[in-house]
Write an enzyme that holds these catalytic residues in place. Structure first.
Site, PDB file in Angstrom:
ATOM      1  N   SER A 154       0.851  -1.203   0.000  1.00 19.93           N
ATOM      2  CA  SER A 154       0.000   0.000   0.000  1.00 19.93           C
ATOM      3  C   SER A 154       0.876   1.239   0.000  1.00 19.93           C
ATOM      4  O   SER A 154       2.010   1.207   0.503  1.00 19.93           O
ATOM      5  CB  SER A 154      -0.867   0.023   1.259  1.00 19.93           C
ATOM      6  OG  SER A 154      -1.502   1.271   1.402  1.00 19.93           O
ATOM      7  N   TYR A 168      -2.049  -1.578  10.477  1.00 19.30           N
ATOM      8  CA  TYR A 168      -2.187  -1.773   9.020  1.00 19.30           C
ATOM      9  C   TYR A 168      -0.983  -1.177   8.280  1.00 19.30           C
ATOM     10  O   TYR A 168      -0.379  -1.842   7.440  1.00 19.30           O
ATOM     11  CB  TYR A 168      -3.487  -1.122   8.545  1.00 19.30           C
ATOM     12  CG  TYR A 168      -3.702  -1.221   7.048  1.00 19.30           C
ATOM     13  CD1 TYR A 168      -4.198  -2.382   6.474  1.00 19.30           C
ATOM     14  CD2 TYR A 168      -3.416  -0.148   6.207  1.00 19.30           C
ATOM     15  CE1 TYR A 168      -4.397  -2.478   5.107  1.00 19.30           C
ATOM     16  CE2 TYR A 168      -3.614  -0.228   4.841  1.00 19.30           C
ATOM     17  CZ  TYR A 168      -4.105  -1.398   4.293  1.00 19.30           C
ATOM     18  OH  TYR A 168      -4.294  -1.498   2.934  1.00 19.30           O
TER      19      TYR A 168
END
Ligand SMILES: NC(=O)c1ccc[n+]([C@@H]2O[C@H](COP(=O)([O-])OP(=O)(O)OC[C@H]3O[C@@H](n4cnc5c(N)ncnc54)[C@H](OP(=O)(O)O)[C@@H]3O)[C@@H](O)[C@H]2O)c1
Length: 271
Positions: A154, A168
Site C-alpha cells: 500500500s 495496518y
C-alpha cells in the site's frame, strides 16, 4: 497471435487470488480471466467467492474462475487453503496475496489485539501461504517464463500516513520488505516476487470513504492525478507483471497511486 497478445498473454496460466470476491482482488482476477487465465478465488466467505466466480465467468472472457473458501488468518487455515489449491491443480503460475484486513482507531485507544489480528492476515498468512505454494509455483516456473507472486502492499506502507490504522500501515511496510527478501530468495527457483502499492481504490475496506461518487471524487481530488484508482489500473499492472512482458521484474514495489507516493508539501526556492 499478434505481437501485443504474445507479449502480454496470460492465456492458459493458472492463478490463485486470495480475497478476490471483492475490491482489488476482484479487479486483478477480472483482468486475468478476461485475458485467458484460470483463476481460483478464495476468502473466508466461500459462498461469496463462488458467486463472484459465476459473475466473472459470465463476462465471457477466455479464462475461467472457480471460487471456494479459504482463511489465511491461522496456520490451519493456510494449510487447508493450500490443500484445496493442490486438489485442483498440480502447478500454479501466479499467486496474488491480496487478502487483507485493517483496523482504524485513535492512537490513545488503539487496542492490543488489533496488532495480531491485522498482522496475522496481512503478513504472517501471506508468508506462510507463499511458502506452502512455492512447490506448485516451482512446477510452473521456467527460465524463460518464471512463476509470479504479487503481494498487496500500500502507499500507506511507503509514506508515513497512519490515519489511525497503525497496525495496518506497519503491516504494509512489512509486506514491502518481505517482497524484496522473497524476491532474492526465490529468484533462483525462477519465481518473481513483486508488490503493488496502491493508493485509494473502491473496495469493501475503503467503502467508508469511497463508496459514493461524491466520496470518491473528494478522495480523488487529493491525488495528484485527480482521481481514485479504477479497476483497469489494477488489471493492467497485473497483466504486465504476470505475462512475458514482466518476466524480468522482481523485487519491485509498484506504486499504483496516481502520484501519491511522490506527493509532498515542501517548497524550496520558488513560491
Ligand atoms: N482499496 C484500497 O484503497 C487499497 C489500497 C492499498 C492497498 N489495499 C490492499 O488491497 C488488498 C485488498 O483490499 P481491498 O481494498 O480490495 O478490500 P476488501 O474489498 O475488503 O478485500 C479484502 C479481501 O480480503 C479477504 N480476507 C480478509 N480476511 C481474510 C482471511 N483471513 N482469509 C482470506 N481472505 C480474507 C476478504 O474476504 P472475506 O471477508 O470473505 O474473507 C476480502 O475479500 C488488501 O491487502 C488491502 O490492504 C487496498
Amino acid at each position: 497471435m499478434s505481437y501485443l497478445d504474445e507479449l502480454f498473454s496470460v492465456a492458459g496460466k493458472t492463478a490463485l487470488v486470495t480475497g478476490a470476491a471483492t475490491g482489488i482482488g476482484r479487479m486483478a482476477a477480472t483482468g486475468l480471466i478476461q485475458a485467458g487465465a484460470n483463476v481460483m478465488i478464495a476468502s473466508r466467505k466461500g459462498a461469496e467467492c463462488e458467486k463472484t466466480a459465476e459473475e466473472l465467468n459470465a463476462l465471457g472472457g477466455a479464462g475461467k474462475a472457480e471460487g471456494f473458501a479459504g482463511d489465511v488468518s491461522s496456520e490451519e487455515g493456510v494449510l487447508a487453503l493450500a490443500g484445496e489449491v493442490k486438489k485442483r491443480t498440480d502447478k500454479l503460475h501466479i499467486l496474488i496475496n491480496n487478502a487483507g484486513v485493517s483496523w482504524g482507531e485513535p492512537f490513545e485507544t488503539f487496542p492490543y489485539h488489533a496488532w495480531a489480528r491485522v498482522l496475522n492476515v496481512n503478513v504472517t498468512g501471506l508468508f506462510h501461504l507463499t511458502r506452502e505454494l512455492v512447490p506448485l509455483l516451482e512446477k510452473a516456473a521456467s527460465h524463460e517464463d518464471p512463476a509470479r507472486i504479487i503481494n498487496l502492499g500500500s502507499v500507506m506502507g511507503t509514506q508515513p500516513i497512519a490515519d489511525g490504522a497503525y497496525s495496518y500501515t506497519a503491516s504494509k511496510a512489512a509486506v514491502h520488505h518481505l517482497t524484496r527478501t522473497l524476491a532474492i530468495e526465490l529468484a533462483e527457483r525462477r519465481i518473481t516476487v513483486n508488490a503493488f502499492a496502491p493508493g485509494p481504490f473502491q473496495s469493501r475496506m475503503t467503502a467508508f470513504a469511497t463508496k459514493t461518487d461524491e466520496q470518491a471524487a473528494r478522495i480523488g481530488s487529493r491525488v495528484p492525478m485527480g482521481r481514485i484508482g479504477a479497476p483497469d489500473d489494477i488489471a493492467g499492472a497485473t497483466l504486465y507483471l504476470c505475462s512475458r512482458a514482466g518476466s524480468y521484474v522482481t523485487g519491485a514495489i509498484l506504486p499504483l497511486d496516481g502520484g501519491q507516493s511522490v506527493q509532498h508539501g515542501m517548497k524550496l526556492f520558488k513560491d
